[in-house]
Design an enzyme around this catalytic site. Sequence first.
Site, short mmCIF file in Angstrom:
data_model
loop_
_atom_site.label_atom_id
_atom_site.label_comp_id
_atom_site.label_asym_id
_atom_site.label_seq_id
_atom_site.Cartn_x
_atom_site.Cartn_y
_atom_site.Cartn_z
N GLU A 122 -12.44 -32.23 -9.08
CA GLU A 122 -11.72 -32.43 -10.34
C GLU A 122 -12.55 -31.81 -11.48
OE1 GLU A 122 -10.74 -36.47 -11.42
OE2 GLU A 122 -9.58 -35.80 -13.14
N ALA A 255 -18.68 -40.85 -11.38
CA ALA A 255 -18.17 -40.94 -10.01
C ALA A 255 -16.83 -40.25 -9.91
CB ALA A 255 -18.02 -42.41 -9.61
N MET A 256 -16.34 -40.13 -8.68
CA MET A 256 -15.09 -39.40 -8.47
C MET A 256 -14.26 -40.06 -7.38
SD MET A 256 -13.14 -36.89 -9.23
CE MET A 256 -11.57 -36.72 -8.41
N GLU A 257 -12.96 -40.19 -7.66
CA GLU A 257 -12.06 -41.01 -6.86
C GLU A 257 -11.41 -40.29 -5.68
OE1 GLU A 257 -11.41 -39.99 -10.11
OE2 GLU A 257 -9.30 -39.47 -10.33
N HIS A 290 -13.11 -48.95 -11.10
CA HIS A 290 -12.35 -47.84 -11.70
C HIS A 290 -11.96 -46.81 -10.63
CE1 HIS A 290 -11.36 -44.99 -15.03
NE2 HIS A 290 -11.68 -44.10 -14.12
N GLU A 291 -12.92 -46.36 -9.86
CA GLU A 291 -12.61 -45.33 -8.86
C GLU A 291 -11.68 -45.90 -7.78
OE1 GLU A 291 -13.39 -42.61 -9.99
OE2 GLU A 291 -15.01 -43.22 -11.34
N1 B3K Z 1 -11.80 -38.54 -12.42
C1 B3K Z 1 -13.22 -38.43 -12.52
C2 B3K Z 1 -13.67 -37.55 -13.63
C3 B3K Z 1 -13.71 -36.11 -13.29
C4 B3K Z 1 -14.35 -35.33 -14.41
C5 B3K Z 1 -14.23 -33.87 -14.20
N2 B3K Z 1 -14.96 -33.14 -15.20
C6 B3K Z 1 -13.88 -39.75 -12.65
C7 B3K Z 1 -13.05 -40.81 -13.23
O1 B3K Z 1 -12.61 -40.80 -14.35
O2 B3K Z 1 -12.75 -41.72 -12.51
ZN ZN Z 2 -11.08 -42.22 -13.93
#
Ligand code: B3K
Ligand code: ZN
Length: 850
Positions: A122, A255-257, A290-291
């Site tokens: 992302e 973090a990333m989901e 959140h994730e």
């Molecule tokens: N969705 C990711 C953020 C990605 C950022 C890319 N530059 C984490 C979050 O908001 O949960």
């Molecule tokens: Zn998010």
Amino acid sequence: MRDAAPQTIYLEDYTAFGWQVESVALHFTLDPHQTRVRSRITFTPNPQAPAQPFFLHGEALKLISAKIDDQNVDVTLKPEGLTCPVPDVPFVWETEVEIDPAGNTALEGLYMSNGMYCTQCEAEGFRKITYYPDRPDVMSVFTVTIDGPHPVLLSNGNPVSTTEHHAEWHDPWPKPAYLFALVAGDLIAHEGQFTTRSGRDVALNLYVRPGDEAKCAFGMQALKDSMKWDEDVYGREYDLDLFNIVAVDDFNMGAMENKGLNIFNSSAVLASQATSTDTNFERIEAIIAHEYFHNWTGNRITCRDWFQLCLKEGLTVFRDSQFTSDMRSEPVKRIEDVIDLRGRQFAEDQGPLAHPVRPESFQEINNFYTATVYEKGAELIRMLKTLVGDQAYSDAVALYFDRHDGQACTIEDWLRVFEDTTGRDLSQFKRWYSQAGTPRVSVFEAWSGSTYTLTFRQDLAPSAATPKPLPQVIPIATGLIGPDGTEVAPTRILEMTETTQSFTFEGLDARPIPSILRGFSAPVVLDHDMSEGARAHLLAHDTDSFNRWEAGRTLARNTLIDMMTKGTRPNPAYLDGIRAVVMDDTLDPAYRRLMLALPGEANMATALFDAGHVPEPDIIHAALEMMRDAMAKKLADVLPALYGANQVTDAYQPNAQQSGQRAFGNAVLSLLTRSDDGAQAQAQYNSADNMTQQLAALANLIRAGRGDKAVKAFEAQWKDDRLVMDKWFGLQVIEADPEEAHEIAAALTGHPDFNWKNPNRFRAVFGSLAMNHAGFHHASGAGYRLLADWLIKLDPVNPQTTARMCSAFQTWKRYDADRQSLIKAEVARILDTPGLSRDTTEMLTRIASA
Ligand code: B3K
Ligand code: ZN
């Protein structure tokens, strides 16, 4: 490598992709510099889309072969992708590309961190892995096979087969490419298990590097709590047999989901009593939630295009704030969120980076993961819930999940489920998504007979993003307090839709004191010319815990503004009021600690600018110091007892109750330290058995000018723990005397452990420098110069982190002419750097455009 010429993308230009992707099979043969990626993708023409040439995104890829239906094809390569002729019937596309994960320092796409492979896709990182329609509205089912010499080989979904050095994964849920993930390495699993309410057994793993096993238990529990909460509160169940989290040291954000395979910055998941503060624990719990919550709000229902980012982010932030309120304390969480919103989002709205919650154009989408999209986006959801009520909110959200599961959606889709559920017309509410800036609400009171009237006026300053603002719908939660301190009218939601509007309250015995914008029911600046006495009355009696705190905060802000602009002394009414509250032991210690806290220096700069003054960093710093001295004096007789009463004697738990007590105790310690030369702080440092107590003691010692010994001892104790060393780097800069902050930061960059390519370490020094308000804005310009030097150095290595850190310059317009020209010169110097990334160029061009 130089970016392609910057191009502006507009929301209004959206068109659907010309093909549907039926299935994707990826095969990875891992190698540090020569990873091979083979793809097999089935495309079917999309009858709903306008005619268009076939274009696949792809960046920094070495193309080995491309075939359509088994025949080699000639493709036209461009810096941002490829085109080629395709049949007008379904076809199978196959490519092989070579990529260089070890050379990928930007940490986007497939990259390496400490010998481990991981991904971040992302927003637009998948195009650095293979050729693909890398846009969120193209959703497909992925099968992934990985060949590599590592014991752990992971991707999204469920495992199909695993043999030594080979793994196959299948994700049955259609997803956009930005949710793709791959991890390979020598990792250890901390295992857990969760049974969903319909009886599905889910295996849970938290993968870490050897040595980090003892920091997993808290994160695992937070995951289970999140899974349960989403079932109980939103009726959402998990939908795979497996949920994996991997901790990575080199990561651009928290973090990333990714579907079924969340990847976390190790600072956002690893925790232990000895190495993490209570604040770290709370943040970790919130990020894990959140994730996880993104599994439904983001993954099962995703965004049609990146302009709709707040659809998933605002909603998911709102959901994680509800979770934290339920797990901990609702009033404390609300106050913390508002402090954060004012600190970051209001500042963004005040300056050249202001943009609507749903922006209408961008060059680099990574620059729009902002406080406005996330935090103001969450405030909009909260307002919507306030306006329609709890039941209608639940019904509308249930309809959203039913109606849009498996789709890529827009804000219009989101608002429509509310309109369909409630029959309300939300077209005026929608302006919150399209107008930039913080509305200002002014209050006028009238009293006659037994009738009390409140008249409000709303103003939104025109800006480049919103030249002709229109009135918004503003829910103003209001209650009334009688002169004797009892509540004479409970909270009522006053729904403001006009520019000027009045609301009356009948049948009152005496003129009340209004408690307006309870719970901070809308993200606005409230302009209410209220007497000091009335505010002190609310501080003593308001039944709304947010507004009770707010009364204290406003008194503090007003007296600080007077101290800074007129040279007055701290307001005794404020000091009396605060003394009464902090000594009231019927109140939660966490709440009393918030009462004792003063607005930060940057926050005061925002407030001063807002009130029409030019903020002077040294004067702000000095006034806050003077105020703290006055508080320490006012409370001198009770500080030792308050400190003693807030020492936790039970075994350490990072829960709300204990952390509230420690936070309050440490706030008291910081006042005590002003008169005991750090004696109590040194005693606390020596006896601390957890990082909260150790770090708070160290901060106080540094502030008292007695930190040298402890700083060395801390380094010797923690030199092998990178997350604790980040704290060590950061604290010395944050707590530095403003005169020395830039020198200390510069000296720390010469430390052998200053690994500047690691985003956490870079931020530890330079994020902290930017946070030391008076230090960063040192009149010599040395703070600006140092940051600019390092941003120039970091940009070719990691544009995303560089661009984010540029926001330290966003407030330049509020300062005096000398500082303005110093900042402008540094911004220009960075912009002049040959080959500057698209990310940093866009940020600084916007900043400079003010
Ligand atoms: N969705 C990711 C953020 C990605 C950022 C890319 N530059 C984490 C979050 O908001 O949960
Ligand atoms: Zn998010």
